[in-house]
Design a protein around this motif. Structure first.
Motif, PDB file in Angstrom:
ATOM      1  N   ARG A  59      -9.782  32.882  -4.649  1.00 53.51           N
ATOM      2  CA  ARG A  59      -9.891  32.438  -3.257  1.00 53.51           C
ATOM      3  C   ARG A  59     -10.414  31.011  -3.245  1.00 53.51           C
ATOM      4  N   MET A  60      -9.873  30.192  -2.388  1.00 52.10           N
ATOM      5  CA  MET A  60     -10.250  28.781  -2.339  1.00 52.10           C
ATOM      6  C   MET A  60     -11.753  28.619  -2.132  1.00 52.10           C
ATOM      7  N   ARG A  61     -12.347  29.427  -1.271  1.00 51.25           N
ATOM      8  CA  ARG A  61     -13.785  29.257  -0.993  1.00 51.25           C
ATOM      9  C   ARG A  61     -14.639  29.581  -2.216  1.00 51.25           C
ATOM     10  N   HIS A  62     -14.175  30.468  -3.095  1.00 46.96           N
ATOM     11  CA  HIS A  62     -14.908  30.794  -4.321  1.00 46.96           C
ATOM     12  C   HIS A  62     -14.654  29.759  -5.415  1.00 46.96           C
ATOM     13  N   LEU A  63     -13.480  29.171  -5.391  1.00 41.78           N
ATOM     14  CA  LEU A  63     -13.121  28.171  -6.394  1.00 41.78           C
ATOM     15  C   LEU A  63     -14.023  26.941  -6.274  1.00 41.78           C
ATOM     16  N   SER A  95      -3.864  38.002   2.743  1.00 42.29           N
ATOM     17  CA  SER A  95      -3.517  39.018   3.740  1.00 42.29           C
ATOM     18  C   SER A  95      -4.746  39.599   4.434  1.00 42.29           C
ATOM     19  N   GLN A  96      -5.920  39.601   3.742  1.00 46.37           N
ATOM     20  CA  GLN A  96      -7.144  40.153   4.332  1.00 46.37           C
ATOM     21  C   GLN A  96      -7.802  39.181   5.311  1.00 46.37           C
ATOM     22  N   ASP A  97      -7.548  37.896   5.141  1.00 48.28           N
ATOM     23  CA  ASP A  97      -8.195  36.878   5.969  1.00 48.28           C
ATOM     24  C   ASP A  97      -7.177  35.772   6.219  1.00 48.28           C
ATOM     25  N   ARG A  98      -6.617  35.743   7.415  1.00 46.23           N
ATOM     26  CA  ARG A  98      -5.532  34.801   7.697  1.00 46.23           C
ATOM     27  C   ARG A  98      -5.967  33.343   7.584  1.00 46.23           C
ATOM     28  N   ARG A  99      -7.272  33.087   7.697  1.00 48.37           N
ATOM     29  CA  ARG A  99      -7.742  31.708   7.553  1.00 48.37           C
ATOM     30  C   ARG A  99      -7.915  31.335   6.087  1.00 48.37           C
ATOM     31  N   GLY A 100      -8.047  32.322   5.212  1.00 45.79           N
ATOM     32  CA  GLY A 100      -8.287  32.062   3.795  1.00 45.79           C
ATOM     33  C   GLY A 100      -6.995  31.929   3.020  1.00 45.79           C
ATOM     34  N   SER A 101      -7.113  31.363   1.834  1.00 46.62           N
ATOM     35  CA  SER A 101      -5.943  31.267   0.961  1.00 46.62           C
ATOM     36  C   SER A 101      -6.382  31.382  -0.493  1.00 46.62           C
ATOM     37  N   TRP A 102      -5.405  31.692  -1.321  1.00 46.28           N
ATOM     38  CA  TRP A 102      -5.612  31.818  -2.754  1.00 46.28           C
ATOM     39  C   TRP A 102      -5.057  30.574  -3.437  1.00 46.28           C
ATOM     40  N   ALA A 103      -5.692  30.157  -4.509  1.00 44.24           N
ATOM     41  CA  ALA A 103      -5.114  29.169  -5.419  1.00 44.24           C
ATOM     42  C   ALA A 103      -4.640  29.974  -6.616  1.00 44.24           C
ATOM     43  N   VAL A 104      -3.400  29.756  -7.024  1.00 41.54           N
ATOM     44  CA  VAL A 104      -2.786  30.543  -8.090  1.00 41.54           C
ATOM     45  C   VAL A 104      -2.266  29.595  -9.167  1.00 41.54           C
ATOM     46  N   LEU A 105      -2.579  29.899 -10.412  1.00 35.07           N
ATOM     47  CA  LEU A 105      -2.105  29.107 -11.544  1.00 35.07           C
ATOM     48  C   LEU A 105      -0.631  29.414 -11.782  1.00 35.07           C
ATOM     49  N   THR A 106       0.171  28.374 -11.897  1.00 33.25           N
ATOM     50  CA  THR A 106       1.599  28.554 -12.177  1.00 33.25           C
ATOM     51  C   THR A 106       1.829  28.522 -13.696  1.00 33.25           C
ATOM     52  N   GLU A 107       3.046  28.866 -14.105  1.00 26.78           N
ATOM     53  CA  GLU A 107       3.390  28.776 -15.532  1.00 26.78           C
ATOM     54  C   GLU A 107       3.243  27.341 -16.023  1.00 26.78           C
ATOM     55  N   HIS A 108       3.663  26.402 -15.194  1.00 28.27           N
ATOM     56  CA  HIS A 108       3.557  24.982 -15.542  1.00 28.27           C
ATOM     57  C   HIS A 108       2.084  24.588 -15.711  1.00 28.27           C
ATOM     58  N   GLY A 109       1.215  25.105 -14.853  1.00 30.13           N
ATOM     59  CA  GLY A 109      -0.214  24.838 -14.961  1.00 30.13           C
ATOM     60  C   GLY A 109      -0.812  25.462 -16.210  1.00 30.13           C
ATOM     61  N   GLU A 110      -0.363  26.663 -16.518  1.00 28.86           N
ATOM     62  CA  GLU A 110      -0.821  27.359 -17.726  1.00 28.86           C
ATOM     63  C   GLU A 110      -0.436  26.552 -18.975  1.00 28.86           C
ATOM     64  N   LYS A 111       0.767  26.025 -18.977  1.00 29.02           N
ATOM     65  CA  LYS A 111       1.243  25.225 -20.107  1.00 29.02           C
ATOM     66  C   LYS A 111       0.439  23.925 -20.207  1.00 29.02           C
ATOM     67  N   ARG A 138      -0.216  26.866  -7.030  1.00 24.85           N
ATOM     68  CA  ARG A 138       0.402  27.103  -5.719  1.00 24.85           C
ATOM     69  C   ARG A 138      -0.623  27.814  -4.851  1.00 24.85           C
ATOM     70  N   ARG A 139      -0.497  27.640  -3.566  1.00 21.34           N
ATOM     71  CA  ARG A 139      -1.379  28.339  -2.627  1.00 21.34           C
ATOM     72  C   ARG A 139      -0.630  29.528  -2.053  1.00 21.34           C
ATOM     73  N   GLU A 140      -1.380  30.602  -1.863  1.00 19.28           N
ATOM     74  CA  GLU A 140      -0.820  31.795  -1.218  1.00 19.28           C
ATOM     75  C   GLU A 140      -1.746  32.194  -0.088  1.00 19.28           C
ATOM     76  N   SER A 141      -1.171  32.680   0.977  1.00 12.16           N
ATOM     77  CA  SER A 141      -1.971  33.168   2.104  1.00 12.16           C
ATOM     78  C   SER A 141      -2.704  34.425   1.693  1.00 12.16           C
TER      79      SER A 141
END
Length: 158
Positions: free
Chosen positions: A62-66, A96-112, A91-94
């Motif tokens: 979650r962005m706020r925890h990051l 579902s539990q908190d419409r104002r919050g978002s997730w930051a997600v590591l992509t394959e390109h980021g992993e590489k 990439r960011r993902e919405s």
């Protein structure tokens, strides 16, 4: 503390140690940031974000925890995530539990990118910190840092 309370000023040794700590912290951050930028095109903060995401369950946070885990302000994190997103590392993902919050997600390109940057970064961390200390000094430093971190975390929980 009020204006009337006496101040327990730092003595000469404490002042010397405090200023050395500040200079060392600044110089180390500058060196590690410069090294990552030159070698891998990442800032030290961006590298920290990729590491945090890589270690998280599902490689998402979650962005706020990051912001707390990489020790930057929420506005700076937002700027860094936007750059990482633009470069395809995150990439960011919405949420579902908190419409104002978002997730930051590591992509394959980021992993590489992280896998390519990590060996050089850890080598530079060793050169700047651990290789300069004896094993006893490393152990003492770890104890000291643990005490300082815990004390500061206790203050922020109040």
């Amino acid at each position: 503390m009020t204006a009337m309370d006496p101040v327990d000023w730092l003595d000469d040794d404490q002042q010397r140690i405090w200023r050395s700590f500040l200079r060392t912290n600044s110089l180390m951050n500058q060196e590690l940031d410069r090294d990552l930028r030159q070698r891998d095109g990442l800032t030290l903060v961006e590298y920290g974000i990729l590491v945090s995401l890589s270690e998280a369950e599902g490689q998402r946070v979650r962005m706020r925890h990051l912001a707390d885990s990489v020790i930057v302000s929420k506005s700076r994190l937002s700027h860094q995530i936007a750059r990482l997103e633009r470069d395809g590392y995150v990439r960011r993902e919405s949420c579902s539990q908190d419409r104002r919050g978002s997730w930051a997600v590591l992509t394959e390109h980021g992993e590489k990118a992280l896998a390519e940057a990590a060996p050089g970064h850890v080598t530079r961390v060793r050169e700047c910190l651990f290789d300069r200390l004896t094993s006893e000094q490393v152990e003492r430093l770890g104890e000291i840092m643990g005490v300082l971190e815990e004390g500061l975390r206790e203050r922020t929980r109040r």
